[in-house]
Design an enzyme around this catalytic site. Structure first.
Site, short mmCIF file in Angstrom:
data_model
loop_
_atom_site.label_atom_id
_atom_site.label_comp_id
_atom_site.label_asym_id
_atom_site.label_seq_id
_atom_site.Cartn_x
_atom_site.Cartn_y
_atom_site.Cartn_z
N CYS A 156 0.86 -1.18 0.00
CA CYS A 156 0.00 0.00 0.00
C CYS A 156 0.90 1.24 0.00
O CYS A 156 1.78 1.35 0.84
CB CYS A 156 -0.85 -0.07 1.27
SG CYS A 156 -1.52 1.48 1.85
N GLU A 157 0.70 2.15 -0.95
CA GLU A 157 1.62 3.29 -1.03
C GLU A 157 1.33 4.33 0.04
O GLU A 157 2.11 5.25 0.23
CB GLU A 157 1.57 3.95 -2.41
CG GLU A 157 0.33 4.76 -2.68
CD GLU A 157 0.37 5.46 -4.02
OE1 GLU A 157 1.21 5.08 -4.86
OE2 GLU A 157 -0.44 6.37 -4.23
N HIS A 158 0.21 4.16 0.74
CA HIS A 158 -0.13 5.16 1.75
C HIS A 158 0.42 4.82 3.11
O HIS A 158 0.74 5.70 3.90
CB HIS A 158 -1.65 5.32 1.82
CG HIS A 158 -2.24 5.78 0.54
ND1 HIS A 158 -3.41 5.30 0.01
CD2 HIS A 158 -1.80 6.69 -0.37
CE1 HIS A 158 -3.67 5.89 -1.14
NE2 HIS A 158 -2.71 6.73 -1.40
N HIS A 159 0.52 3.52 3.43
CA HIS A 159 0.96 3.12 4.76
C HIS A 159 2.16 2.20 4.73
O HIS A 159 2.67 1.83 5.79
CB HIS A 159 -0.17 2.41 5.52
CG HIS A 159 -1.39 3.25 5.70
ND1 HIS A 159 -2.46 3.23 4.84
CD2 HIS A 159 -1.71 4.17 6.65
CE1 HIS A 159 -3.37 4.09 5.25
NE2 HIS A 159 -2.94 4.68 6.33
N GLN B 191 -4.78 -0.10 -5.37
CA GLN B 191 -5.35 -1.23 -6.09
C GLN B 191 -5.99 -0.84 -7.42
O GLN B 191 -5.89 -1.57 -8.41
CB GLN B 191 -6.38 -1.96 -5.20
CG GLN B 191 -6.76 -3.32 -5.77
CD GLN B 191 -7.71 -4.09 -4.87
OE1 GLN B 191 -7.64 -3.99 -3.67
NE2 GLN B 191 -8.60 -4.85 -5.47
N HIS C 222 -6.47 -5.66 2.36
CA HIS C 222 -5.52 -4.59 2.66
C HIS C 222 -5.16 -4.64 4.14
O HIS C 222 -6.01 -4.38 5.00
CB HIS C 222 -6.12 -3.23 2.30
CG HIS C 222 -6.30 -3.04 0.84
ND1 HIS C 222 -5.69 -2.02 0.13
CD2 HIS C 222 -6.99 -3.75 -0.08
CE1 HIS C 222 -6.01 -2.11 -1.14
NE2 HIS C 222 -6.81 -3.15 -1.30
N CYS D 272 -3.62 -2.60 5.79
CA CYS D 272 -3.79 -1.29 6.44
C CYS D 272 -5.20 -1.14 7.01
O CYS D 272 -5.43 -0.34 7.90
CB CYS D 272 -3.49 -0.15 5.47
SG CYS D 272 -4.38 -0.24 3.93
#
Lengths: 234, 247
Positions: free
Chosen positions: B138-141, B179, B207, B209
């Site tokens: 996940c590029e956010h977390h 995704q 996910h 996250c």
């Protein structure tokens, strides 16, 4: 810290007698509620003060991996990743005493109590990659029972750390022993390790099972059998 | 046409050249890169655009390892752990190598992986490869995403080696991803490689996250899909694809 958990945490508590021989973790039962609240707010402040260093580290990681840290999706990622990591290791801040919340009750019950299928999420201390699975806990009370959710909370304390599955299993078992002094405690963990699934050998369906049997679960095979039948095999 | 090797930090500047540089992960907008309204681009340059995706080399990896390891040591300390204890001694290096592995998609180009495994076959029925295990980050977390990818396409005189579909999934999933974008990138890559009559990609993933932190919903799954060509226009084709991947 995690690796030194079998060492006495406070010399002042040495005079409290432990006559069940389960281990040498010491729990401070004398902390007042106010003191506990003060401690948890100190820990939050501590977390906040460490955030900038974590963020800088994550920014550096993103750059070294070849990504562009200025693109929209990654702008706040260092902050989010740092907070996520702090959440995933929040177990370091918590002690059994804090969460038990005095939910120990005198009951004249001496049959097995099992709480099974407790979802567990932890971080592999070798690769910093998650491993997750289910924890099954059984204990035979010795006049004292514990609130059921507290068993799940004990799992949370020890799993939200950088862990090794063997040590996690033992810490949960020891934690329950210390708190309750029961006749026996059994803990079984079945987990999937992303460090084996996502990389390395890449075996999708492999699971690692570890167990710790203390007290009567260790001595009496029939008791152990009953626990395993009711929790793992059912 | 000059294809200069992209450096790590200059991709932001190259956003506007629109030519070979816009396929870096975050700037992919689904259109064949370099397509400008009204511009008449020859097929060759459209094909080449998705080839120029490698931003990292094995040498880059080796050179970044020490700074990655240092960053991880800082993280361990920042979390309150003792980086000198036995279990954590080599963790910064292991974690750095692991993270490089999880983002190895940046080192690979589609054209390398396809290995010329495109064959002329007079086949025009649907081809489906389903239940491809997928692992992404996940590029956010910076926390794992994992699930299954189902791909279907209707060839137009050209078929692709089956494992190459899975390899295309690997290239795009082993990156910092979202995704929705992953689904689209896979579909567009297959389209550009084969020019089939249609492509359908469905991804069903969990996910971490959402599971390990935040809302903590253990059983939730996210499903995304991209339908191109006849899969988008003809509902019956789409239906057939969706039924076959479900069984």
């Amino acid at each position: 810290m995690n690796g030194h958990c079998n060492v006495k945490m406070s010399d002042a508590m040495e005079d409290i007698p432990f006559n069940n021989g389960f281990g040498d973790l010491i729990i401070d039962n004398k902390k007042s509620a106010a003191h506990r609240k003060h401690e948890s707010s100190r820990k939050e402040a501590e977390d906040k003060s460490r955030l900038p260093a974590l963020e800088a580290a994550y920014t550096s990681i993103l750059r070294e991996l070849g990504e562009d840290t200025d693109r929209q999706g990654l702008l706040r990622t260092p902050l989010r990743a740092a907070k996520a990591m702090q959440f995933l290791t929040k177990g370091y801040h918590e002690t059994i005493d804090d969460i038990l919340n005095n939910a120990i009750f005198d009951e004249d019950h001496d049959e097995m109590v099992i709480v099974k299928d407790i979802d567990m999420f932890s971080l592999c201390e070798h690769h910093l990659v998650p491993f997750f699975g289910k924890v099954h806990i059984g204990y035979i009370p010795n006049k004292k029972v514990v609130g059921l959710s507290k068993l799940a909370r004990i799992v949370e304390i020890f799993s939200r750390r950088l862990q090794v599955q063997e040590r996690l299993t033992k810490q949960i078992a020891m934690g329950i022993s210390e708190a309750l002094q029961p006749k026996g405690v059994a803990v079984v963990i079945e987990a999937a390790h992303m460090c084996m699934v996502m990389r390395g050998v890449q075996k999708m369906n492999s699971r690692t099972v570890t167990s710790t049997m203390l007290g009567v679960y260790l001595e009496d095979p029939k008791t152990r059998e009953e626990f395993l039948t009711l929790s793992v095999h059912a | 046409m000059e294809h200069s090797k992209q450096t790590q930090y200059s991709s932001a500047e190259k956003k506007d050249t629109g030519d070979s540089s816009s396929v870096l992960n975050g700037h992919f907008d689904g259109k064949p890169p370099g397509a400008e309204s009204g511009a008449h681009r020859p097929a060759a340059s459209v094909m080449e655009s998705w080839r120029e995706e490698r931003t990292r080399s094995v040498e880059d990896n080796e050179m970044s390892l020490p700074s990655l390891a240092e960053a991880y040591t800082t993280i361990l300390r920042g979390l309150g752990e003792d980086p000198q204890r036995q279990g954590l001694l080599k963790t910064p290096w292991r974690a750095a190598t692991a993270m490089q592995f999880f983002t190895k998609g940046y080192q690979e180009k589609i054209i390398d992986v396809l290995n010329d495994a495109i064959f002329d076959e007079d086949h025009d029925e649907m081809v489906i490869v389903k239940d491809i295990d997928m692992f992404s980050m996940c590029e956010h977390h910076l926390v794992p995403i994992f699930g299954r990818v189902h791909i279907g396409y209707l060839p137009n005189k050209r078929v692709l080696g089956l494992s190459k579909l899975a390899r295309i999934v690997e290239i795009y999933s082993r990156r910092l991803q979202v995704q929705e974008r992953l689904t689209k990138q896979i579909a567009v890559a297959i389209t550009e490689a084969l020019q089939p009559t249609g492509v359908g990609v469905v991804i069903e993933a969990t996910h971490m996250c959402m599971v390990m932190r935040g809302v903590q919903k253990m059983n939730s799954k996210t499903v995304t899909s991209t339908m191109l060509g006849v899969f988008r226009e003809d509902p019956k084709t789409r239906d057939e694809f969706l039924t076959l991947i479900r069984s």
